[in-house]
Design an enzyme around this catalytic site. Structure first.
Site, mmCIF file in Angstrom:
data_model
loop_
_atom_site.group_PDB
_atom_site.id
_atom_site.type_symbol
_atom_site.label_atom_id
_atom_site.label_comp_id
_atom_site.label_asym_id
_atom_site.label_seq_id
_atom_site.Cartn_x
_atom_site.Cartn_y
_atom_site.Cartn_z
ATOM 1 N N ASP A 109 -20.403 1.400 -8.124
ATOM 2 C CA ASP A 109 -19.279 3.122 -8.218
ATOM 3 C C ASP A 109 -19.191 3.132 -6.513
ATOM 4 O O ASP A 109 -19.909 4.087 -6.102
ATOM 5 C CB ASP A 109 -19.466 3.620 -9.240
ATOM 6 C CG ASP A 109 -18.441 4.835 -9.398
ATOM 7 O OD1 ASP A 109 -17.309 4.843 -8.603
ATOM 8 O OD2 ASP A 109 -18.574 5.958 -10.096
ATOM 9 N N SER B 100 -11.177 -8.485 -9.638
ATOM 10 C CA SER B 100 -9.885 -8.294 -10.470
ATOM 11 C C SER B 100 -8.783 -8.306 -9.528
ATOM 12 O O SER B 100 -8.695 -7.857 -7.864
ATOM 13 C CB SER B 100 -9.643 -6.560 -11.055
ATOM 14 O OG SER B 100 -7.956 -7.101 -11.791
ATOM 15 N N TYR C 190 -1.923 9.461 -7.606
ATOM 16 C CA TYR C 190 -2.024 8.503 -7.219
ATOM 17 C C TYR C 190 -0.983 8.684 -5.545
ATOM 18 O O TYR C 190 -1.729 7.757 -4.776
ATOM 19 C CB TYR C 190 -1.176 7.717 -7.926
ATOM 20 C CG TYR C 190 -1.113 6.179 -7.356
ATOM 21 C CD1 TYR C 190 -2.209 5.243 -7.192
ATOM 22 C CD2 TYR C 190 0.230 5.375 -6.968
ATOM 23 C CE1 TYR C 190 -2.260 4.265 -7.096
ATOM 24 C CE2 TYR C 190 -0.149 4.094 -6.684
ATOM 25 C CZ TYR C 190 -1.606 3.735 -6.290
ATOM 26 O OH TYR C 190 -1.590 2.500 -6.409
ATOM 27 N N SER D 188 -0.213 2.644 -1.087
ATOM 28 C CA SER D 188 0.913 1.926 -1.586
ATOM 29 C C SER D 188 2.300 2.226 -0.748
ATOM 30 O O SER D 188 1.564 3.378 -0.607
ATOM 31 C CB SER D 188 0.486 2.713 -3.083
ATOM 32 O OG SER D 188 1.588 2.171 -3.752
ATOM 33 N N LYS E 291 -3.129 7.998 -2.035
ATOM 34 C CA LYS E 291 -2.859 6.899 -0.566
ATOM 35 C C LYS E 291 -2.027 7.126 0.462
ATOM 36 O O LYS E 291 -2.561 6.557 1.235
ATOM 37 C CB LYS E 291 -1.825 5.774 -1.922
ATOM 38 C CG LYS E 291 -2.175 5.025 -3.487
ATOM 39 C CD LYS E 291 -3.103 4.321 -2.462
ATOM 40 C CE LYS E 291 -3.850 3.547 -3.888
ATOM 41 N NZ LYS E 291 -4.807 2.862 -3.549
ATOM 42 N N THR F 198 -0.648 -8.616 -10.627
ATOM 43 C CA THR F 198 -1.999 -8.166 -10.701
ATOM 44 C C THR F 198 -2.060 -7.727 -12.448
ATOM 45 O O THR F 198 -1.195 -7.626 -12.997
ATOM 46 C CB THR F 198 -2.753 -7.237 -10.282
ATOM 47 O OG1 THR F 198 -2.015 -5.860 -10.435
ATOM 48 C CG2 THR F 198 -2.656 -7.538 -8.387
ATOM 49 N N LEU G 160 -5.340 -7.505 -6.366
ATOM 50 C CA LEU G 160 -5.571 -7.871 -4.815
ATOM 51 C C LEU G 160 -6.759 -7.876 -4.262
ATOM 52 O O LEU G 160 -7.320 -8.758 -3.799
ATOM 53 C CB LEU G 160 -4.778 -6.776 -4.911
ATOM 54 C CG LEU G 160 -3.405 -6.659 -4.986
ATOM 55 C CD1 LEU G 160 -2.706 -4.875 -3.972
ATOM 56 C CD2 LEU G 160 -2.806 -7.695 -5.357
HETATM 57 N N1 LIG Z 1 -1.124 -3.860 -7.933
HETATM 58 C C1 LIG Z 1 0.387 -3.863 -7.274
HETATM 59 O O1 LIG Z 1 1.432 -3.215 -7.395
HETATM 60 C C2 LIG Z 1 -0.396 -2.333 -6.474
HETATM 61 C C3 LIG Z 1 0.457 -2.235 -6.160
HETATM 62 C C4 LIG Z 1 0.405 -1.095 -4.693
HETATM 63 C C5 LIG Z 1 -1.359 -0.230 -4.352
HETATM 64 N N2 LIG Z 1 -2.028 -1.403 -5.303
HETATM 65 C C6 LIG Z 1 -3.326 -0.890 -5.258
HETATM 66 O O2 LIG Z 1 -4.192 -2.227 -4.577
HETATM 67 C C7 LIG Z 1 -5.609 -1.843 -5.469
HETATM 68 C C8 LIG Z 1 -5.988 -2.832 -5.974
HETATM 69 O O3 LIG Z 1 -4.667 -2.351 -7.315
HETATM 70 P P1 LIG Z 1 -4.703 -4.113 -8.657
HETATM 71 O O4 LIG Z 1 -3.326 -4.204 -9.113
HETATM 72 O O5 LIG Z 1 -5.165 -5.535 -8.278
HETATM 73 O O6 LIG Z 1 -5.438 -3.603 -9.326
HETATM 74 P P2 LIG Z 1 -6.889 -3.743 -10.435
HETATM 75 O O7 LIG Z 1 -6.836 -2.909 -11.699
HETATM 76 O O8 LIG Z 1 -6.407 -5.476 -11.165
HETATM 77 O O9 LIG Z 1 -8.292 -3.923 -9.465
HETATM 78 C C9 LIG Z 1 -9.008 -3.114 -9.169
HETATM 79 C C10 LIG Z 1 -10.459 -2.985 -9.248
HETATM 80 O O10 LIG Z 1 -11.193 -1.626 -8.770
HETATM 81 C C11 LIG Z 1 -12.268 -1.513 -9.309
HETATM 82 N N3 LIG Z 1 -12.516 -0.202 -9.026
HETATM 83 C C12 LIG Z 1 -12.024 0.848 -9.616
HETATM 84 N N4 LIG Z 1 -12.668 1.870 -9.551
HETATM 85 C C13 LIG Z 1 -13.576 1.650 -8.755
HETATM 86 C C14 LIG Z 1 -14.978 2.306 -8.614
HETATM 87 N N5 LIG Z 1 -14.904 3.218 -8.470
HETATM 88 N N6 LIG Z 1 -15.969 1.740 -7.794
HETATM 89 C C15 LIG Z 1 -16.082 0.207 -7.954
HETATM 90 N N7 LIG Z 1 -14.832 -1.080 -8.232
HETATM 91 C C16 LIG Z 1 -14.310 0.343 -8.419
HETATM 92 C C17 LIG Z 1 -11.683 -2.043 -11.026
HETATM 93 O O11 LIG Z 1 -13.427 -2.098 -11.167
HETATM 94 C C18 LIG Z 1 -10.767 -3.375 -10.802
HETATM 95 O O12 LIG Z 1 -11.520 -5.002 -10.510
HETATM 96 C C19 LIG Z 1 -6.000 -0.332 -6.040
HETATM 97 O O13 LIG Z 1 -6.087 0.383 -4.780
HETATM 98 C C20 LIG Z 1 -4.286 -0.359 -6.338
HETATM 99 O O14 LIG Z 1 -3.810 1.360 -6.306
HETATM 100 C C21 LIG Z 1 -1.643 -1.768 -5.930
#
Ligand SMILES: NC(=O)c1ccc[n+]([C@@H]2O[C@H](COP(=O)([O-])OP(=O)(O)OC[C@H]3O[C@@H](n4cnc5c(N)ncnc54)[C@H](O)[C@@H]3O)[C@@H](O)[C@H]2O)c1
Length: 254
Positions: free
Chosen positions: A57, A15, A160, A147, A164, A195, A17
């Site tokens: 996981d 999913s 959070y 982040s 991070k 996302t 990023l």
């Molecule tokens: N979207 C943003 O604006 C943003 C900004 C800063 C940081 N981030 C970071 O980027 C990363 C991805 O975020 P995103 O927005 O794509 O989120 P998302 O929820 O779309 O994707 C995260 C994925 O991680 C998987 N996941 C969660 N816990 C897990 C575990 N214990 N084991 C295996 N898989 C696991 C989920 O199933 C999911 O598919 C995260 O670390 C988030 O903190 C996102």
């Protein structure tokens, strides 16, 4: 490191990023393993990019080792690890009801985002360290996803931001540790990206978030994150560094 032909692992690859990163790596010719606890979505993405789904996981060592074994059986030993899996959370330390925040919430977020990232890194690094170096002298490269909340966390973001900030803090010592094994380590700290998490918010909220970004005043595209993640792989001199990717955004307190 040249991406083409390499075996790569992407946590959170089902999913957002992580998915964009998995797709970009595949487009550039890598053999991609999608590591995610969402098995159905991991299968879907892997099938679309000609990769392999390795549900796991990241906080569970047996589950990660099984996923690494499956990925290696399909693609050979991996030299690229993109640690993108993570979760969000928002809890004030003293709630509106006057009660302390539940400790379980802090533990859960730090356990997945920080300890899960470290768990992946150590298990990958031990395998990668045993490989022969490539022609350019390197054996592997890994990336963490922090982040901007590591630096400018908002109200309610203690867990959070701590998780991070932990990734940011361990980037340099891990790069120093793994220098003897010719494995590079970098971290990207994204700002606000389009996302599923953000796209589920009401349109006006999305617009106001986008307007808070100096330039360009829009949410980041997951493909822009993926491009930078892949650049970290190809640029052999990038190591031990944390790179903000945020359109000059500095988050306000709330
Ligand atoms: N979207 C943003 O604006 C943003 C900004 C800063 C940081 N981030 C970071 O980027 C990363 C991805 O975020 P995103 O927005 O794509 O989120 P998302 O929820 O779309 O994707 C995260 C994925 O991680 C998987 N996941 C969660 N816990 C897990 C575990 N214990 N084991 C295996 N898989 C696991 C989920 O199933 C999911 O598919 C995260 O670390 C988030 O903190 C996102």
């Amino acid at each position: 490191m040249k991406i083409e032909g390499q075996a790569a692992l992407v946590t959170g690859g089902a999913s957002g990023l992580g998915e964009a990163t998995a797709r970009e790596l595949a487009r550039l010719g890598a053999k991609v393993a999608v590591l995610d606890r969402n098995a159905a979505l991991a299968e879907k993405v892997a099938a679309e990019i000609g990769g392999v789904a390795c549900p796991c996981d990241i906080t569970d060592t047996d589950s990660v080792n099984a996923a690494l074994d499956k990925a290696e059986a399909a693609h050979g030993p991996a030299r690229i690890l993109m640690n993108v899996a993570g979760i969000g959370s928002a809890k004030r330390i003293v709630g509106k009801d006057g009660n302390p925040a539940p400790l379980e919430d802090f533990v859960r977020v730090v356990n997945i985002n920080l300890i899960g990232g470290y768990n992946m890194a150590r298990l990958f690094a031990a395998r990668c360290a045993r490989l022969a170096a490539l022609d350019n002298g390197e054996k592997g490269v890994m990336l963490f996803t922090a982040s901007v909340a590591a630096f400018d966390g908002q109200v309610g973001q203690q867990a959070y931001s701590a998780s991070k900030g932990g990734l940011v803090g361990m980037t340099l010592p891990m790069a120093r540790d793994l220098a003897q094994h010719a494995i590079r380590v970098c971290t990207v700290a994204p700002g606000l990206f389009a996302t599923p998490l953000l796209l589920e918010l009401p349109e006006p909220v999305q617009q106001s978030l986008a307007a808070s970004i100096p330039f360009p005043p829009r949410l980041g595209k997951p493909s822009e994150f993926a491009e930078l993640a892949c650049h970290v792989v190809t640029n052999g001199h990038l190591n031990g560094e944390v790179i903000r990717l945020d359109g000059a955004l500095r988050m306000a307190p709330r």
